[in-house]
Design an enzyme around this catalytic site. Structure first.
Site, mmCIF file in Angstrom:
data_model
loop_
_atom_site.group_PDB
_atom_site.id
_atom_site.type_symbol
_atom_site.label_atom_id
_atom_site.label_comp_id
_atom_site.label_asym_id
_atom_site.label_seq_id
_atom_site.Cartn_x
_atom_site.Cartn_y
_atom_site.Cartn_z
ATOM 1 N N ASP A 1 -5.851 2.311 -3.401
ATOM 2 C CA ASP A 1 -7.115 2.256 -2.653
ATOM 3 C C ASP A 1 -7.323 3.478 -1.765
ATOM 4 O O ASP A 1 -8.379 3.639 -1.160
ATOM 5 C CB ASP A 1 -7.251 0.959 -1.844
ATOM 6 C CG ASP A 1 -6.180 0.767 -0.784
ATOM 7 O OD1 ASP A 1 -5.259 1.606 -0.699
ATOM 8 O OD2 ASP A 1 -6.259 -0.236 -0.042
ATOM 9 N N ASP B 1 -1.018 1.392 -3.966
ATOM 10 C CA ASP B 1 -1.894 0.376 -4.566
ATOM 11 C C ASP B 1 -3.251 0.924 -4.976
ATOM 12 O O ASP B 1 -4.128 0.175 -5.397
ATOM 13 C CB ASP B 1 -2.050 -0.836 -3.644
ATOM 14 C CG ASP B 1 -2.883 -0.556 -2.406
ATOM 15 O OD1 ASP B 1 -2.905 0.601 -1.943
ATOM 16 O OD2 ASP B 1 -3.513 -1.499 -1.884
ATOM 17 N N ASP C 1 -2.187 6.371 -3.272
ATOM 18 C CA ASP C 1 -1.105 5.637 -2.629
ATOM 19 C C ASP C 1 -0.614 4.544 -3.580
ATOM 20 O O ASP C 1 -1.075 4.436 -4.717
ATOM 21 C CB ASP C 1 -1.543 5.068 -1.281
ATOM 22 C CG ASP C 1 -2.597 3.980 -1.410
ATOM 23 O OD1 ASP C 1 -3.261 3.926 -2.455
ATOM 24 O OD2 ASP C 1 -2.758 3.195 -0.456
ATOM 25 N N SER D 1 0.816 -1.217 0.000
ATOM 26 C CA SER D 1 0.000 0.000 0.000
ATOM 27 C C SER D 1 0.849 1.265 0.000
ATOM 28 O O SER D 1 1.562 1.544 -0.948
ATOM 29 C CB SER D 1 -0.948 -0.041 1.204
ATOM 30 O OG SER D 1 -1.917 0.964 1.137
#
Length: 453
Positions: A243, A241, A239, A100
């Site tokens: 999400d 990833d 960010d 993340s």
């Protein structure tokens, strides 16, 4: 029993257990055996742009295939895209290899189950129980096979755009787009340009080592500078990833998950789309609760982690929830945080109301807040020391109305987080220094301090 799962899957430093090829092979075999027992023989796997993600995916695939589970490998895609495809392809399990918002030295893994929702804590404990045992692998006659699907981007692009009205356009609207050198680096620019936006792109050249490096939702200095120097209408920062999302108004001010949730909730209420109230977490800024109360929107907080937000939303049959960090759940579109879809919905509100991001935030007044991170420490018990407790016990008297303190272990990093909030930023600064000094006198520590508002 060793605990591997945190607030969002398993995470750690690459090369140290559990983020090793050996562990991921074992993890694949454990999950595969559990799935095979339930006659689940196919899963989907995506990853982010970290150098280690490919190696960890290969190890996981090997463990899965050895026990008879086949894998659809889709390469680099945002985490919410894997949630979407898990549901779209009617699969029982989806997997993302990512850490993340952490930098490249870390990596991790998170899981989705049917309908694209996060894995339950109960199922995580079941996996942990098996991981703490010696795995005996029998010879399987039917090995799982691995298929590579690298052409799914357009499906996800179409899905994101489909959350907007057919005639929605961003013509001549100037956006600085920070892709964190992560999973959104290809998709996001395509989506915003396809809608007609004038995109100024930053941090969209991943090399495996630069994910979240001086960019992304946890480091906003460069995007704030670019929004001002480019005279952009706003900035959007994802960010690693995809999400999470943090937005930047045209004055360079950051707009976090709490403020985004307020904008959405107010708009939903105005348009009679709001069902009940909204959900935040115990880290949500007190200013959000006060602002929502003024416009008559119920607000409930839950533990840290977007899966707890999802669980409460389903329980209450509500539609909106968010974490301050930028995980925003819009259940009309997805059961997980989706940075691209969230930012598109905010842009729609800006255009519908002929407004600006700055104006939409004007009636939510965030309380001053400081977060102290005690680095490389996961032993929270030392904070019970009488000297530290003596300082902590005085916070209400010192900080006054609306003040609060939260101490917790991070679920995504090896650190202890202390959140201090109140009405007076000067007093919060003084109190945080007092607290750091007394903590250091008890146990020498490394700190990072984040001033939120």
């Amino acid at each position: 029993m060793i605990k591997y799962f945190g607030t969002d899957g398993i995470r750690g430093v690459v090369g140290k257990t559990p983020i090793t090829a050996d562990f991921f092979f074992k993890l694949g075999a454990v999950i595969g055996k559990i799935l095979y027992f339930y006659d689940v023989k196919k899963i989907i796997i995506g990853r982010d742009t970290r150098l280690s993600s490919y190696m960890l995916e290969e190890a996981l695939q090997f463990g899965l295939s050895l026990v008879g589970v086949s894998v659809i490998s889709v390469g680099v895609l945002p985490t919410p895209a894997i949630s979407y495809f898990t549901k779209l392809f009617n699969l029982e399990v989806g997997v993302v290899i990512s850490a993340s918002h952490n930098q490249f030295r870390d990596n991790g893994i998170k899981f989705f189950v049917k309908n694209g929702v996060k894995l339950s804590a109960k199922f995580e404990r079941r996996i942990e129980k098996q991981l703490n045992k010696t795995i005996i692998l029998k010879q399987f006659v039917d090995l799982g096979h691995i298929s590579y699907k690298r052409a799914l981007q357009q499906k996800y692009i179409n899905f994101c755009i489909s959350t907007l009205p057919n005639n929605f356009r961003l013509n001549n609207f100037k956006i600085v787009l920070d892709c964190a050198n992560g999973s959104t680096y290809e998709l996001a620019p395509i989506i915003f340009r396809e809608l007609g936006a004038n995109v100024v792109l930053m941090s969209a050249a991943p090399n495996g080592l630069n994910i979240n490096d001086k960019c992304g939702t946890t480091d906003l200095q460069e995007i704030q500078r670019l929004v001002l120097s480019e005279k952009a209408d706003l900035g959007i920062s994802f960010d690693g990833d995809g999400d999470r999302v943090i937005m930047i108004d045209h004055f360079g001010n950051s707009v976090n998950g709490d403020q985004i949730l307020y904008i959405l909730a107010k708009n939903y209420k105005k348009n009679k789309k709001l069902r009940g109230g909204v959900v935040g977490t115990k880290m949500s800024n007190g200013g959000l609760s006060l602002a929502l109360s003024k416009i008559g929107i119920p607000f409930i907080t839950v533990n840290i982690g977007d899966r707890y937000i999802f669980k409460k939303l389903k329980e209450k049959q509500w539609r909106l929830g968010a974490e301050s960090s930028g995980h925003v759940i819009l259940l009309d579109y997805a059961p997980v945080g989706d940075g691209i879809i969230t930012s598109l919905q905010i842009l729609k509100i800006i255009f519908d109301e002929n407004s600006t991001l700055k104006s939409l935030c004007s009636d939510i007044h965030m309380l001053p807040q400081i977060i102290i991170n005690i680095k490389n420490n996961i032993d929270i018990s030392f904070l019970k020391n009488f000297k530290i407790q003596s300082v902590l016990s005085k916070y209400k008297d010192f900080l006054g109305k609306y003040s609060r303190i939260m101490l917790r272990l991070s679920g995504t990093e090896k650190c202890i987080r202390i959140m201090i909030e109140g009405c007076c930023s000067k007093k919060i600064n003084i109190f945080s220094k007092m607290l750091i000094n007394v903590i250091n006198s008890v146990k020498k520590s490394r700190f990072s301090i984040i001033t939120m508002f």
